[in-house]
Design an enzyme around this catalytic site. Structure first.
Site, mmCIF file in Angstrom:
data_model
loop_
_atom_site.group_PDB
_atom_site.id
_atom_site.type_symbol
_atom_site.label_atom_id
_atom_site.label_comp_id
_atom_site.label_asym_id
_atom_site.label_seq_id
_atom_site.Cartn_x
_atom_site.Cartn_y
_atom_site.Cartn_z
ATOM 1 C CB THR A 108 1.342 5.101 3.565
ATOM 2 O OG1 THR A 108 1.049 6.492 3.916
ATOM 3 C CG2 THR A 108 2.184 6.087 4.637
ATOM 4 C CB CYS A 109 2.518 0.173 3.927
ATOM 5 S SG CYS A 109 1.104 0.726 4.699
ATOM 6 C CB SER A 110 5.241 0.201 -0.487
ATOM 7 O OG SER A 110 4.315 -0.541 -0.349
ATOM 8 C CG LEU B 134 9.080 -2.278 4.175
ATOM 9 C CD1 LEU B 134 9.900 -2.942 5.387
ATOM 10 C CD2 LEU B 134 8.861 -3.518 3.854
ATOM 11 C CB THR C 102 -0.972 -0.106 0.716
ATOM 12 O OG1 THR C 102 -0.444 0.064 2.318
ATOM 13 C CG2 THR C 102 -2.321 -1.092 1.208
#
Length: 161
Positions: A47-49, A53, A45
């Protein structure tokens, strides 16, 4: 009820891929170790990517130099977590943990209902630091935010523990 500082990490099995799918009990994972665990609502997703992370990948060696292990968790299956880790050039040693049914997120009291977005139940975005299975630091993001669970913020807080 959300887990609190000073409480033990609940015992829940998670999965990861090493030589195949491996089930790892949270007691075995956290006991006797210093670990930063951060959770994202979903692998791949935005923001996560793009932020969450990658920040932990960038600062991985700083955590390790302090004797702290790093683990990423999402309510995804272990194959998705492995593929996401590979796509993000996650260094060896940064654990990519799958909470496929959301049992661990629920046990921590950090479950997110993203059904309105077609994503079902997920983990809230958070970061925690545990020493020998006891939570010493807990940062839970407000919906739609990304501040307190970043690698940079956690590193700064660890200076004061």
């Amino acid at each position: 009820m959300t887990i609190q500082i000073g409480e033990r990490i609940p015992e829940v099995p998670l999965q990861r891929i090493r030589e195949g799918v491996e089930t790892v009990d949270t007691n075995a994972l956290f006991d006797g170790r210093r670990i930063v665990l951060f959770a994202v609502p979903g692998a791949f997703t935005p923001t996560c990517s793009e932020k969450h992370l990658p920040g932990f990948v960038q600062h991985f060696d700083e955590f390790r130099s302090r004797g702290i292990e790093v683990a990423c968790m999402a309510v995804n299956d272990p194959f998705v977590m492995q593929a996401w880790g590979e796509s993000q050039n996650v260094p060896e040693g940064l654990m990519m943990l799958a909470d496929g049914n959301g049992d661990f997120a629920r046990a921590l009291g950090l479950e997110l209902d993203a059904s309105a977005y077609g994503m079902g139940r997920r983990a809230k975005r958070f970061a925690l630091y545990a020493d020998d299975g006891v939570v010493k630091l807990l940062n839970v993001e407000a919906p739609g935010e990304f501040r307190v669970s970043s690698a940079e913020h956690v590193l700064e807080q660890l200076k004061h523990l």
